[in-house]
Write an enzyme that holds these catalytic residues in place. Structure first.
Site, mmCIF file in Angstrom:
data_model
loop_
_atom_site.group_PDB
_atom_site.id
_atom_site.type_symbol
_atom_site.label_atom_id
_atom_site.label_comp_id
_atom_site.label_asym_id
_atom_site.label_seq_id
_atom_site.Cartn_x
_atom_site.Cartn_y
_atom_site.Cartn_z
ATOM 1 N N ASP A 100 -6.241 -4.690 -5.055
ATOM 2 C CA ASP A 100 -6.049 -3.314 -4.586
ATOM 3 C C ASP A 100 -4.826 -2.659 -5.242
ATOM 4 O O ASP A 100 -4.769 -1.435 -5.410
ATOM 5 C CB ASP A 100 -5.839 -3.268 -3.062
ATOM 6 C CG ASP A 100 -6.753 -4.189 -2.296
ATOM 7 O OD1 ASP A 100 -7.150 -5.237 -2.840
ATOM 8 O OD2 ASP A 100 -7.067 -3.883 -1.140
ATOM 9 N N ASP A 102 0.796 -1.229 0.000
ATOM 10 C CA ASP A 102 0.000 0.000 0.000
ATOM 11 C C ASP A 102 0.831 1.282 0.000
ATOM 12 O O ASP A 102 0.281 2.384 0.156
ATOM 13 C CB ASP A 102 -0.997 -0.022 1.161
ATOM 14 C CG ASP A 102 -2.158 -0.960 0.849
ATOM 15 O OD1 ASP A 102 -2.562 -1.030 -0.329
ATOM 16 O OD2 ASP A 102 -2.656 -1.630 1.763
HETATM 17 N N1 GLY Z 1 -7.674 -3.787 1.490
HETATM 18 C C1 GLY Z 1 -7.991 -2.442 1.348
HETATM 19 C C2 GLY Z 1 -9.451 -2.225 1.262
HETATM 20 O O1 GLY Z 1 -10.118 -2.372 2.261
HETATM 21 O O2 GLY Z 1 -9.954 -1.904 0.240
#
Ligand code: GLY
Length: 388
Positions: A166, A104
């Site tokens: 993601d 992330d």
């Molecule tokens: N894993 C990140 C989200 O909740 O979208």
């Protein structure tokens, strides 16, 4: 120089312009109030009207400063830019501390340092974002062609072969790094990851897997996992939105037709699964009684993605995506906006963060607020949009 978006906005006075301005004004007003309490904190989910503040290493840390930056660009309110800058500096301990960093990095430093660099040309911001891009590129598994998700957070975790949808959003940091440095390696990694997404995550009907496990040694695909969705073969709506927007961005950065085709397939699936009120269920394939639970953040992310997608393909499709992006934002404004509730800090109610773990159900989420504001910024021609 006038951007294509600004030119188009100038030439098309939308009949819905007044609700956009009004929604923007209300989002700005509430954020200015929230900023007095939240300051340079890192809100994630709102419970009982107040945003809980997360640690800076949590994946959501970029959304509040990202939203402050956009609202600053549209209003000139200096306090918002100051707080966004303070948040960015607070993230230095995470970047330099290294051990908490995972996939992330893209969410976190695109919305802070890349955004700040694009707004102000700050060299310190550019260097932070380049550091983050280097760490992200270092997570690439050459055999499997994917960016590794997560870390071994718990004793015995064997998760070196996991990849998640993601990351479609995270790779914009790599495309940016290639542009700013003139070194194509970052974009090569981003493209290789997105090729894997098209091949192994996007289903023929345009729905997507959340998590795919690869053999980290040979790179072979092993199985799909349910992740934050109801089941491995279901259709988690926020994951679908990550794919819709991320594939559109990958097309924006590369011009590669595969990405546009996949983005349109995912967008068509997303739009075909919306209920009458246009607020997505948290999983489009959960049992019907569970679909009463919505995820406004999925709707907001998809809306901003649709508005970018509208500028990409043919004119006819573009018109539909633009209209649906606008309609989604308007539905979120009307059905989820907390405008009449002065005790609620979140801008959008009815977000769902993690149903399988029963965390943050039917609450405002900072990424829902962020993408709602970003979508409005697109409609108003305000930028820079960090991911582009
Ligand atoms: N894993 C990140 C989200 O909740 O979208």
């Amino acid at each position: 120089m006038t951007s294509e978006r600004e030119k188009r906005n100038a030439s098309q006075v939308s009949p819905s312009e007044s609700w956009v301005d009004e929604a923007w004004r209300r989002a700005l007003e509430k954020t200015l109030t929230n900023a007095k309490r939240i300051g340079a904190g890192f809100p994630h989910a709102s419970e009982g009207g107040r945003y809980g503040l997360a640690e800076p290493e949590w994946w959501t840390a970029g959304f509040w400063p990202g939203m402050l930056g956009l609202l600053y660009s549209g209003s000139g309110e200096e306090e918002l830019a100051r707080l966004a800058g303070e948040c960015e500096e607070r993230l230095d301990s995470v970047l330099d501390g290294f051990v908490r960093l995972d996939h992330d990095l893209g969410f976190m430093w695109t919305l802070t340092s890349v955004a700040s660099y694009k707004r102000s040309g700050s060299e310190a911001s550019r260097i932070r974002a380049l550091k983050a891009a280097n760490y992200l590129a270092g997570r690439f598994n050459l055999k499997g062609g994917f960016l590794r998700a997560w870390n071994p957070w718990h004793e015995g975790d064997r998760n070196t072969g996991l990849a998640i949808i993601d990351c479609c959003m995270n790779v914009s940091l790599l495309f940016w790094a290639s542009r700013t440095s003139g070194d194509p390696r970052y974009a090569h990694v981003a493209e290789a990851h997105m090729d894997t997404v098209v091949k192994h995550f996007v289903r023929a009907d345009g729905s997507v897997y959340h998590v795919v496990l690869f053999d980290p040694i040979t790179g072979e695909r092993q199985e799909a996992l349910g992740g934050q969705g109801y089941a491995p073969e279901s259709a988690w709506s926020r994951g679908t939105a990550w794919a819709l927007y991320g594939l559109t961005l990958a097309y924006h950065h590369t011009g590669k037709a595969d990405y546009l085709e996949a983005a349109q397939r995912v967008a068509n699936f997303f739009l075909s699964r919306l209920p009458d009120d246009l607020i997505p269920a948290w999983d489009f394939r959960a049992p019907l009684e569970l679909q009463e639970l919505r995820d406004s953040s999925a709707g907001a992310c998809a809306a901003s993605g649709l508005l970018l997608l509208a500028d990409k393909g043919g004119e006819e499709d573009g018109h539909v995506y633009r209209r649906m992006g606008e309609r989604l934002l308007q539905a979120l404004d009307e059905r989820c906006g907390s405008w009449n509730d002065a005790q609620e800090e979140g801008l959008l109610k009815h977000g769902t963060s993690h149903y399988p773990e029963q965390r943050n159900l039917d609450v405002p989420l900072i990424y829902g607020d962020y993408f709602f504001v970003e979508g409005l910024a697109r409609l108003k021609g305000i930028g820079p949009i960090p991911w582009e």
